[in-house]
Write an enzyme that holds these catalytic residues in place. Structure first.
Site, PDB file in Angstrom:
ATOM      1  N   LYS A 266       0.787  -1.470   0.231  1.00 59.81           N
ATOM      2  CA  LYS A 266       0.304   0.165  -0.101  1.00 59.81           C
ATOM      3  C   LYS A 266       0.457   1.551  -0.109  1.00 59.81           C
ATOM      4  O   LYS A 266       1.875   0.594   0.483  1.00 59.81           O
ATOM      5  CB  LYS A 266      -0.736  -0.052   1.191  1.00 59.81           C
ATOM      6  CG  LYS A 266      -2.175  -0.789   1.498  1.00 59.81           C
ATOM      7  CD  LYS A 266      -2.736  -0.982   2.583  1.00 59.81           C
ATOM      8  CE  LYS A 266      -3.794  -1.556   2.076  1.00 59.81           C
ATOM      9  NZ  LYS A 266      -5.648  -1.098   1.901  1.00 59.81           N
ATOM     10  N   ARG A 340     -10.353 -11.661   1.792  1.00 59.15           N
ATOM     11  CA  ARG A 340     -11.379 -11.953   1.079  1.00 59.15           C
ATOM     12  C   ARG A 340     -10.928 -13.707   1.303  1.00 59.15           C
ATOM     13  O   ARG A 340     -11.248 -15.030   1.263  1.00 59.15           O
ATOM     14  CB  ARG A 340     -11.525 -12.419  -0.154  1.00 59.15           C
ATOM     15  CG  ARG A 340     -10.575 -11.847  -1.070  1.00 59.15           C
ATOM     16  CD  ARG A 340     -10.789 -11.812  -2.660  1.00 59.15           C
ATOM     17  NE  ARG A 340     -10.852  -9.507  -1.957  1.00 59.15           N
ATOM     18  CZ  ARG A 340     -11.459  -8.877  -2.368  1.00 59.15           C
ATOM     19  NH1 ARG A 340     -11.560  -9.377  -4.011  1.00 59.15           N
ATOM     20  NH2 ARG A 340     -11.728  -7.703  -2.653  1.00 59.15           N
TER      21      ARG A 340
HETATM   22  N1  BES Z   1      -8.388  -3.867   4.555  1.00 61.09           N
HETATM   23  C1  BES Z   1      -7.964  -3.948   3.295  1.00 61.09           C
HETATM   24  C2  BES Z   1      -9.583  -2.763   3.045  1.00 61.09           C
HETATM   25  C3  BES Z   1      -9.126  -1.465   3.668  1.00 61.09           C
HETATM   26  C4  BES Z   1      -9.424   0.241   3.446  1.00 61.09           C
HETATM   27  C5  BES Z   1     -10.213  -1.480   5.468  1.00 61.09           C
HETATM   28  C6  BES Z   1      -9.645   0.834   4.001  1.00 61.09           C
HETATM   29  C7  BES Z   1     -10.310   0.378   5.836  1.00 61.09           C
HETATM   30  C8  BES Z   1     -10.046   1.172   5.403  1.00 61.09           C
HETATM   31  C9  BES Z   1      -8.360  -4.701   2.271  1.00 61.09           C
HETATM   32  O1  BES Z   1      -7.390  -5.646   2.438  1.00 61.09           O
HETATM   33  C10 BES Z   1      -7.422  -3.913   0.988  1.00 61.09           C
HETATM   34  O2  BES Z   1      -6.579  -3.816   0.584  1.00 61.09           O
HETATM   35  N2  BES Z   1      -8.340  -4.568  -0.041  1.00 61.09           N
HETATM   36  C11 BES Z   1      -8.468  -3.462  -1.493  1.00 61.09           C
HETATM   37  C12 BES Z   1      -8.898  -4.462  -2.109  1.00 61.09           C
HETATM   38  C13 BES Z   1      -8.480  -4.324  -3.743  1.00 61.09           C
HETATM   39  C14 BES Z   1      -6.924  -5.466  -4.093  1.00 61.09           C
HETATM   40  C15 BES Z   1      -9.258  -5.155  -4.770  1.00 61.09           C
HETATM   41  C16 BES Z   1      -8.937  -2.727  -1.902  1.00 61.09           C
HETATM   42  O3  BES Z   1     -10.568  -2.153  -0.951  1.00 61.09           O
HETATM   43  O4  BES Z   1      -8.431  -1.384  -2.501  1.00 61.09           O
HETATM   44 MN    MN Z   2      -6.300  -5.392   2.387  1.00 66.42          MN
END
Ligand code: BES
Ligand code: MN
Ligand code: ZN
Length: 495
Positions: A266, A340
């Site tokens: 990230k 997931r």
């Molecule tokens: N933990 C994150 C989602 C999240 C984002 C939680 C902001 C709380 C606040 C999740 O694991 C994630 O990173 N999701 C990605 C998925 C994508 C790579 C398909 C996302 O939402 O960007």
């Molecule tokens: Mn994630």
């Protein structure tokens, strides 16, 4: 001693009011001027109270707001706070009003007159939610609210009813404490030991270690944790409040103690917030604690997947193919879509090991649900109209925002993979829906199932009406309500 252990319920006594030497809080509606106790206090105050209640200033404030005066004449109090309440009040405004009381002044004890309010416990619950602070790591601690005395003619019945709210508050506090802990403290080991301590309240807690998880075939879950120094764990928390032949409700929680994104790392900005990526697990844990503390008569099992998503030489890569416990293979397109992968194995585990009456998973699953619904509603997905309706009703009763989103079939094709059965991401469009569609593959169509994406509601940088900055505890009250209304009072969870 904590605030929760320092709440007393007493009958109205004018002497008590006169002698109280910290803050007094009177909850009144506009029409309450003629109440006996109001006139008595007014007499002590040489007519000041009625003067305030009739003033333009009091008429002009909104319901839920308050006026305060310092060192009121005729009383020993330091502050007199007069809170305005609607004549007939809904739960949400009672709780918000409690929040107002907790926010207002830096006094350590309050005497609160709620008479003739029926929903005194809702006000109290609002105070308790708002009074929570996570100041463990602050060298200088603020003044905290330490004790409350509630004055009401019906003090006996209010006290009895308070047991339910106290248990719920403890569940919410537990949930918030877990979410607020930094990831260097709350790693998977520490998390599982805190869950193990729930045995003190009568819950049964089993911790599955990597070897056992591997044997079960939960390769997708393990793949997420393989780049971390912290071992992955699956924790099963059981509450057996009913007979053994009653099928349990299964609550599943995403417990990613830190989500760096893994190799698909990230960006730095905001990454610190990913210590909250175990919020689903915390909501499940908080709910289980509340059930035990109030001796619920339902059978409920919580299953929590604890992993840390980190990049190192052993971490999974984009392009890897992993096999799930169900047997389906998954192509990892993005290692940041890890939630997931944890949940798909928990779903299969839950259905094959426990023959549940229904399964509900709770997870901070996607940023996309925040784009769709912001911070006021969790995204709700379900394969079953009845349980979904029952959950949405419960969330509404608890004033926790929840909004259903679709699971229709056209979205499924977005998860096609070149090499495996499915891909772990579906591209930019409808990200919250494709995540839910991914999970749906691991649910038997006959199992009533709800997926709740709490990414937008679990944590808030700013303070809200009922919580300090940080964890909100969203979901504990709604799940507790669902279980109470549809498994305890009635037996119609899936009707
Ligand atoms: N933990 C994150 C989602 C999240 C984002 C939680 C902001 C709380 C606040 C999740 O694991 C994630 O990173 N999701 C990605 C998925 C994508 C790579 C398909 C996302 O939402 O960007
Ligand atoms: Mn994630
Ligand atoms: Zn995540």
């Amino acid at each position: 001693m904590s605030l929760l252990e320092n709440i007393k319920f007493e009958n109205i006594s004018i002497e008590r009011i006169k002698n109280w030497n910290d803050r007094i809080c009177i909850v009144v509606s506009e029409g309450a001027k003629n109440e006996h106790h109001i006139r008595q206090i007014d007499k002590l105050m040489l007519g000041t109270l009625l003067k305030i209640l009739k003033s333009k200033e009091f008429l002009e404030i909104l319901n839920g707001e308050s006026l305060s005066i310092s060192f009121p004449v005729g009383l020993n109090a330091k502050v007199l706070q007069i809170v305005k309440i609607k004549e007939r009040n809904d739960i949400q405004s009672c709780r918000f009003l409690g929040g107002e009381i907790a926010t207002s002044q830096k006094t350590s004890s309050i005497l609160i007159l709620t008479e003739p309010q029926e929903k005194t416990n809702e006000i109290l619950f609002g105070i308790l939610l708002k009074a929570y602070q996570f100041n463990k790591y602050k060298s200088k601690k603020n003044i905290l609210l330490e004790s409350i005395v509630v004055l009401n003619i019906k003090n006996q019945s209010i006290k009895k009813e308070f047991g339910f709210f106290k248990a719920l508050t403890q569940g919410v506090y537990f949930c918030r404490d877990l979410i607020n802990e930094p990831a260097n403290v709350l790693n998977t080991i520490e998390f599982s030991s805190r869950l193990k301590l729930l045995e003190n309240f009568g819950l049964k807690v089993d911790v599955l270690e990597e070897e056992a998880i591997e044997k079960l075939g939960m390769r997708a879950l393990l793949a997420v944790g393989q780049g971390s120094e912290s071992p992955s764990k699956v924790v099963v928390i059981r509450w057996e409040g009913s007979s053994k032949d009653k099928k349990p409700l299964l609550l599943l929680g995403k417990g990613v103690v830190f989500d760096s994104g893994g190799i698909s790392i990230k960006p730095a900005g905001g990454m610190e917030e990913m210590t909250m990526d175990m919020s689903g697990a915390a909501v499940v844990a908080g709910t289980m604690k509340a059930l035990a503390l109030r001796q619920s008569s339902a059978n409920v099992i919580g299953v929590i997947g604890l992993v840390e998503n980190m990049p190192d030489g052993k971490a999974q890569r984009p392009g890897d193919v992993v096999q799930t416990m169900k047997g389906d293979t998954v192509e990892i397109i993005n290692t940041d879509a890890e939630g997931r992968l944890v949940l798909c194995d928990l779903l299969w585990f839950a259905q094959t090991q426990f023959s549940p009456t229904a399964v509900i998973d709770v997870a901070t699953l996607t940023g996309a649900v925040i784009v769709a619904l912001g911070n006021h509603n969790a995204g709700v997905f379900s394969n079953n109209e009845n349980i979904c309706k029952n959950f949405l009703t419960s969330a509404e009763l608890e004033a926790e925002g929840a909004w259903r989103l679709p699971l229709s079939s056209p979205y499924q094709k977005l998860l096609k993979s070149r090499v495996a059965d499915i891909a772990n991401t579906g591209g930019r469009a409808a990200g919250a829906v494709t995540a839910a569609k991914f999970l749906e593959i691991f649910v038997n169509p006959k199992t009533p199932w709800i997926h709740i994406d709490i990414a937008g509601v679990a944590f808030s940088k700013a303070a809200s009406s009922l919580s300090a900055p940080g964890a909100t505890g969203w979901g504990v009250a709604s799940l507790n309500r669902l279980i109470y209304n549809y498994m305890e009072k009635n037996n119609n969870l899936n009707d």
